[in-house]
Write a protein that holds these residues in place. Sequence first.
Motif, short mmCIF file in Angstrom:
data_model
loop_
_atom_site.label_atom_id
_atom_site.label_comp_id
_atom_site.label_asym_id
_atom_site.label_seq_id
_atom_site.Cartn_x
_atom_site.Cartn_y
_atom_site.Cartn_z
N MET A 174 38.04 50.32 56.65
CA MET A 174 36.98 50.66 55.76
C MET A 174 37.44 50.52 54.30
N ALA A 175 38.64 50.99 53.98
CA ALA A 175 39.16 50.87 52.62
C ALA A 175 39.37 49.41 52.25
N TRP A 176 39.88 48.61 53.21
CA TRP A 176 40.11 47.19 52.93
C TRP A 176 38.79 46.49 52.64
N ARG A 177 37.74 46.83 53.36
CA ARG A 177 36.41 46.24 53.13
C ARG A 177 35.94 46.58 51.71
N ALA A 178 36.09 47.84 51.29
CA ALA A 178 35.67 48.25 49.95
C ALA A 178 36.48 47.52 48.88
N LEU A 179 37.78 47.38 49.08
CA LEU A 179 38.62 46.66 48.14
C LEU A 179 38.22 45.19 48.07
N HIS A 180 38.01 44.57 49.24
CA HIS A 180 37.62 43.15 49.28
C HIS A 180 36.28 42.95 48.60
N ASP A 181 35.32 43.80 48.90
CA ASP A 181 33.99 43.68 48.29
C ASP A 181 34.04 43.87 46.78
N ALA A 182 34.98 44.68 46.30
CA ALA A 182 35.13 44.92 44.86
C ALA A 182 35.93 43.83 44.16
N GLY A 183 36.50 42.88 44.92
CA GLY A 183 37.24 41.78 44.32
C GLY A 183 38.69 42.10 44.03
N ALA A 184 39.27 43.06 44.73
CA ALA A 184 40.69 43.39 44.52
C ALA A 184 41.56 42.16 44.78
N GLU A 185 42.64 42.06 44.04
CA GLU A 185 43.56 40.92 44.16
C GLU A 185 44.79 41.26 45.01
N LEU A 186 45.35 42.47 44.81
CA LEU A 186 46.63 42.83 45.42
C LEU A 186 46.57 44.22 46.02
N VAL A 187 47.32 44.41 47.10
CA VAL A 187 47.57 45.73 47.66
C VAL A 187 49.07 45.85 47.84
N LEU A 188 49.63 46.95 47.35
CA LEU A 188 51.05 47.24 47.49
C LEU A 188 51.20 48.43 48.43
#
Length: 107
Positions: free
Chosen positions: A1-15
Motif C-alpha cells: 500500500m505504501a509503495w502504491r502511494a509513493l509510486h502514484d506520487a512520483g517518488a524516485e528513490l526508496v532507501l
Amino acid sequence: MAWRALHDAGAELVLSGHDHDYERFAPRDAAGRFDARGIRQFVVGTGGAYATPFLLPLRNSEMRDNSRIGVLRLVLKEGAYAWVFLEAAYEGFPNGNAPDRGEGKCH
C-alpha cells in the motif's frame, strides 16, 4: 500500500536498511515489475553487523553484495541523481573504493 502511494506520487528513490547487506533494484512499479518511471530502491544495511545471506534472487535486483561494510553516497541533482557505495577500510572511512556506482534520471 505504501509503495502504491509513493509510486502514484512520483517518488524516485526508496532507501531501506532492514537487511545487513547492500542491494540495488531497477526502477519498479507498485507490483514490483520493471518500470522506467518507477521507484529505484537501495537496501543499505552495511553498518558492520553480521551479513545477511542472500537466499533467493529477487526480481529486478541489479546489484547484491553482503561481503562489505560501508555507506551509500547519494547526490541529488537537477533532474537526476547519482550513487556510489563507499566501502569502509581499516586505513580510513570511507576509502573511496566503489563496488557500485551509477546515475539515474528523474521523471
